[in-house]
Each structure stands twice: as C-alpha cells, then as structure tokens.
Design an enzyme around this catalytic site. Structure first.
Site, PDB file in Angstrom:
ATOM      1  N   ASP A 223       0.826  -1.201   0.000  1.00  7.21           N
ATOM      2  CA  ASP A 223       0.000   0.000   0.000  1.00  7.21           C
ATOM      3  C   ASP A 223       0.863   1.254   0.000  1.00  7.21           C
ATOM      4  OD1 ASP A 223      -2.219  -1.655   0.199  1.00  7.21           O
ATOM      5  OD2 ASP A 223      -2.331  -1.484   2.385  1.00  7.21           O
TER       6      ASP A 223
ATOM      7  N   TYR B 242       5.665 -10.127   7.414  1.00  4.90           N
ATOM      8  CA  TYR B 242       5.583  -8.688   7.630  1.00  4.90           C
ATOM      9  C   TYR B 242       5.892  -8.361   9.084  1.00  4.90           C
ATOM     10  CZ  TYR B 242       3.233  -7.673   3.145  1.00  4.90           C
ATOM     11  OH  TYR B 242       2.925  -7.517   1.813  1.00  4.90           O
TER      12      TYR B 242
END
Length: 269
Positions: free
Chosen positions: A51, A108
């Site tokens: 993103d 992540y």
C-alpha cells in the site's frame, strides 16, 4: 533470460509498489531507471503489492531480457535509482520462475511507538496508548493460525477470488520499557489491508474496546465487524519473501531505525 532482483525500499514517498496513474509508485520508478540503462522499455513483475506509505525490507521482482548484459547492472541501477530504493542482489534464474506466483511465504513486521518521536515518524506508527493489555493482545494473536477465512478482516473481499489465507506464525514483541511494539506475521498470502486491519483490531483488544471472544468471532466468520479501520501504513514492512528455490536473508542494514535493533532488544509478549 530471466533475472530476479532482490531489493528494499522505503515507501514514504510512493503510492505503493504497483504501477498506476494515481501518483509515483516503486514499480514505475524502477522501470524508468531500467529504460535509461537498457535503452528499451521493460516490464517487471513484483512479488506482491504494498500500500501507499508501506515499506519493504525485502522484495523481489523478475525481469526478462533477450541476452545477458555485459556490464555491472547492480552498480548502474543503484546509481540511477533514488536513495529510498536499493538493489541488493541480481540473480540469473534457470527456466522461468515467477516472482509473485512462486512465493510460498511472505512475512511482515508492523512497528508501533507509544510516545512522540520525530525520528520514528516515517518508519513506525504513533499510537498514544497507555496500559495496553499485552496479554489479551497475545491471546487474540495466537488464534490467527487456527483460522483460514479472513473475509471479515479484509477491506474488499469481493475483489479476491478467495479469502482463504494460511497464517503460519503471528506474535507481538515489546522493548524492555514497553513503549515500542512489534507485530510479526507470516502467511502464504494476504487480502487487501488485512495486516493493518488485524493490527487495528488487536489494538482494540489491548485497550479493552474489543474482547478476545469477539475478535475470534470475526475469524470464525460468525460475526462481521461494524467497521474496519486499518492501522497507519508507515509502521508496516514487508520483511521476508521465501521461495522453494530461493531463501535469502533480509538486508536489515537498509531497514528502518527500529529494525536495526538486535534480536535481544525485543521480548516476546
């Protein structure tokens, strides 16, 4: 001939990895630099998407060329790329492996600081939250590998062919003072805004606004949340991408200030 490029980038100045007409992105920036070097337009394929504002400590893309170049591509590409994108390795591949579809696991890290610090503002998310119930957050997090349908924790589930994700590991870590937090998660795939939505809900568990049982009801697809509020993007890093034929360590020296701490800096919650 196909090459894999092992890179890292700080996403602050980019509208995500993928090429689109709505602002500067990492993919187009790299393709433009490769055009300058190779003198022909190229298309690269990334290992996934990130993103706007999200970083990558480790990222891979592949590039096809008719014949190998006769110069130091690593040096030239790093020279023309902006300072917030770095190439670590360029790997010639046998056959036609795919940077996106062949990845078996992506990990992540999400970083939070609970006090105002101008030196962390672009690489960690500020949440002025005191007395978080870290035990409850850890209990809720331990449920993630037990469920696989994340449709209720995705911003746009209808846009995905499947909402099934297999989380293999997830945990919270804290520094010794408890004012920096680190969320880690590994899975085969993720849905839109899924990690940031998870962090937002787990913070609600920590503040007592959401019970562990109610959080589990979202995972069990028994009850949909009334609202989905993704956590801020700047704390999120794609930190590890693994292939059956390629498993490189992340180059932590490129990563954020917060990631440069040694492992014993962080304690499992």
């Amino acid at each position: 001939m196909r090459y894999f490029f092992h890179i890292g980038y700080k996403g602050t100045n980019y509208r995500g990895w993928q090429r689109h007409p709505y602002g500067v992105n990492v993919q187009q920036t790299i393709e433009d630099c490769l055009l300058k070097i190779l003198k022909v337009p190229v298309a690269i394929v990334g290992c996934g998407r990130t993103d706007a504002g999200v970083h990558a400590s480790q990222f891979f893309f592949h590039l096809d060329v008719e014949k190998p170049w006769a110069f130091d591509m690593l040096f030239r590409l790093n020279k023309v790329l902006p300072p917030d994108i770095a190439v670590f390795d360029i790997i010639p591949m046998v056959g036609m492996p795919h940077a996106r579809f062949d990845a078996t696991q992506r990990s992540y890290d999400y970083y939070i600081h609970t006090y105002k610090d101008p030196f962390l503002s672009s690489v960690s998310s500020l949440y002025l939250l005191n007395n978080l119930n870290l035990g409850a957050m850890a209990a809720a997090t331990s449920l993630l590998p037990l469920y696989s349908d994340y449709r209720f924790l995705c911003l746009t589930p209808a846009e995905h062919d499947s909402t099934i994700c297999h989380v293999t590991a997830a945990r919270w870590l804290s520094d010794k003072n408890g004012d920096k937090l680190r969320f880690q998660i590994s899975a085969n795939r993720y849905l839109s805004r899924m990690i940031r939505i998870l962090v937002g809900k787990l913070l609600q568990v920590g503040t007592g606004a959401l019970s562990v049982a109610e959080f589990e009801s979202y995972l069990a697809t028994e009850k949909a949340p009334k609202a989905l509020s993704p956590a801020y993007p700047q704390g999120l890093f794609l930190s590890k991408v693994t292939y059956p034929y390629l498993d490189l360590p992340a180059r932590n020296a490129f990563s954020a200030i917060l990631q440069n701490q040694t492992d014993d800096y962080w304690q499992v919650v």
